[in-house]
Scaffold this active site. Structure first.
Site, PDB file in Angstrom:
ATOM      1  N   ASP A  69       2.069   7.337  -4.087  1.00 21.75           N
ATOM      2  CA  ASP A  69       1.197   6.180  -3.886  1.00 21.75           C
ATOM      3  C   ASP A  69      -0.221   6.636  -4.209  1.00 21.75           C
ATOM      4  O   ASP A  69      -0.613   7.750  -3.839  1.00 21.75           O
ATOM      5  CB  ASP A  69       1.286   5.671  -2.445  1.00 21.75           C
ATOM      6  N   GLY A 156      -5.936   0.036 -14.583  1.00 21.61           N
ATOM      7  CA  GLY A 156      -6.577  -0.064 -13.268  1.00 21.61           C
ATOM      8  C   GLY A 156      -8.096   0.048 -13.353  1.00 21.61           C
ATOM      9  O   GLY A 156      -8.744  -0.626 -14.155  1.00 21.61           O
ATOM     10  N   HIS A 183      -5.892  12.820 -10.387  1.00 24.88           N
ATOM     11  CA  HIS A 183      -5.266  12.874  -9.064  1.00 24.88           C
ATOM     12  C   HIS A 183      -3.748  12.978  -9.180  1.00 24.88           C
ATOM     13  O   HIS A 183      -3.108  13.795  -8.546  1.00 24.88           O
ATOM     14  CB  HIS A 183      -5.677  11.625  -8.283  1.00 24.88           C
TER      15      HIS A 183
HETATM   16  P1  ITT Z   1       4.287   1.795  -8.487  1.00 25.25           P
HETATM   17  O1  ITT Z   1       5.211   0.744  -9.001  1.00 25.25           O
HETATM   18  O2  ITT Z   1       4.794   3.181  -8.830  1.00 25.25           O
HETATM   19  O3  ITT Z   1       3.964   1.656  -7.011  1.00 25.25           O
HETATM   20  P2  ITT Z   1       1.458   1.043  -8.958  1.00 25.25           P
HETATM   21  O4  ITT Z   1       0.897   0.340 -10.149  1.00 25.25           O
HETATM   22  O5  ITT Z   1       1.371   0.379  -7.634  1.00 25.25           O
HETATM   23  O6  ITT Z   1       2.926   1.593  -9.321  1.00 25.25           O
HETATM   24  P3  ITT Z   1      -0.075   3.295  -7.889  1.00 25.25           P
HETATM   25  O7  ITT Z   1       0.460   3.238  -6.511  1.00 25.25           O
HETATM   26  O8  ITT Z   1      -0.061   4.636  -8.564  1.00 25.25           O
HETATM   27  O9  ITT Z   1       0.655   2.391  -8.940  1.00 25.25           O
HETATM   28  O10 ITT Z   1      -1.577   2.772  -7.889  1.00 25.25           O
HETATM   29  C1  ITT Z   1      -2.022   1.621  -7.162  1.00 25.25           C
HETATM   30  C2  ITT Z   1      -3.268   1.036  -7.806  1.00 25.25           C
HETATM   31  O11 ITT Z   1      -4.357   1.987  -7.754  1.00 25.25           O
HETATM   32  C3  ITT Z   1      -3.092   0.708  -9.292  1.00 25.25           C
HETATM   33  O12 ITT Z   1      -2.552  -0.583  -9.464  1.00 25.25           O
HETATM   34  C4  ITT Z   1      -4.538   0.821  -9.788  1.00 25.25           C
HETATM   35  O13 ITT Z   1      -5.273  -0.349  -9.522  1.00 25.25           O
HETATM   36  C5  ITT Z   1      -5.122   1.953  -8.940  1.00 25.25           C
HETATM   37  N1  ITT Z   1      -4.927   3.254  -9.647  1.00 25.25           N
HETATM   38  C6  ITT Z   1      -4.068   4.242  -9.310  1.00 25.25           C
HETATM   39  N2  ITT Z   1      -4.133   5.260 -10.172  1.00 25.25           N
HETATM   40  C7  ITT Z   1      -5.045   4.912 -11.106  1.00 25.25           C
HETATM   41  C8  ITT Z   1      -5.554   5.537 -12.269  1.00 25.25           C
HETATM   42  O14 ITT Z   1      -5.099   6.708 -12.694  1.00 25.25           O
HETATM   43  N3  ITT Z   1      -6.493   4.894 -12.981  1.00 25.25           N
HETATM   44  C9  ITT Z   1      -6.947   3.701 -12.598  1.00 25.25           C
HETATM   45  N4  ITT Z   1      -6.518   3.027 -11.526  1.00 25.25           N
HETATM   46  C10 ITT Z   1      -5.574   3.626 -10.771  1.00 25.25           C
END
Ligand code: ITT
Length: 198
Positions: A69, A156, A183
């Site tokens: 997450d 994102g 990260h």
């Molecule tokens: P899952 O189906 O695997 O849960 P997710 O899109 O929810 O995929 P994450 O939990 O990794 O992915 O990330 C949650 C949010 O945080 C994602 O929708 C972005 O808005 C932001 N985020 C995470 N990692 C990012 C990155 O590398 N660059 C930009 N935004 C990021």
């Protein structure tokens, strides 16, 4: 070969981790194990959410599993949007227009406009549930938020985040540089290191 489930349907994450663990673990997706459930994600920290997903698979499907997450934390906004990064705009009553990512960034820039402190970081927590054991791997990249969007790569919040040591956003730096310092890459490297040393 041992099997591990990645509790995600994100094709990009799956491909990346499969390549790294090739020959050591067979990595299955949720689709591969025919899990189409809406897995609860109700925690207030990244680690809680990651564990919730991995434990759900272990309990309901019996596989050893890992899940991640991630999100953005902005210091001057009490670490918002945090675990709500994906749903930030919609949770605050905005429409996801023109896209969810655009609406999220617009809201963040509005809220940060009056603040002098622009410090932010992206965080990832990975939870691994193996047999009776639980393990956590965290990754962080520090940086700051700029007042306008720059660059077109990534996803994102990438167009407004400049990592420390660089003067370009993640969306300008591109995948190769981002994947070396992100990260997610840092947390993944810790997981792989752990699995390699078992
Ligand atoms: P899952 O189906 O695997 O849960 P997710 O899109 O929810 O995929 P994450 O939990 O990794 O992915 O990330 C949650 C949010 O945080 C994602 O929708 C972005 O808005 C932001 N985020 C995470 N990692 C990012 C990155 O590398 N660059 C930009 N935004 C990021």
């Amino acid at each position: 070969m041992k099997t591990l489930v990645l509790a995600s349907n994100n094709a990009h994450k799956l491909e990346e981790i499969r390549a790294i663990l090739e020959g050591m673990y067979e990595v299955k997706s949720l689709k591969d194990i025919e899990c189409f459930d809406d897995i609860p994600e109700t925690g207030t920290t990244f680690a809680e959410n990651a564990l919730q997903k991995a434990q759900y698979i272990k309990e309901h499907y019996g596989y050893d599993c890992f899940a991640d997450d991630s999100g953005l934390q902005v210091e001057a906004l009490n670490n918002e949007p945090g675990v709500y990064s994906a749903r930030y705009a919609v949770m605050n009553g905005r429409e996801a227009l023109p896209t969810k990512d655009e609406a999220n960034m617009d809201l963040l820039l509005e809220r940060l406009a009056e603040q002098e402190n622009k410090k932010a970081c992206f965080r990832t927590s990975i939870a691994l549930v193996m047999g009776e054991e639980k393990h956590f791997f965290d990754g962080i990249v520090e940086g700051h938020i700029i007042p306008e969007k720059r660059g077109s790569e990534g996803f994102g919040y990438d167009p407004i985040f400049v990592p420390d040591g660089y003067d370009k956003t993640f969306a300008e730096l591109g995948a190769e540089i981002k994947n070396g310092i992100s990260h997610r890459a840092r947390a993944m490297a810790k997981l792989v290191d752990f699995l390699n040393n078992l």
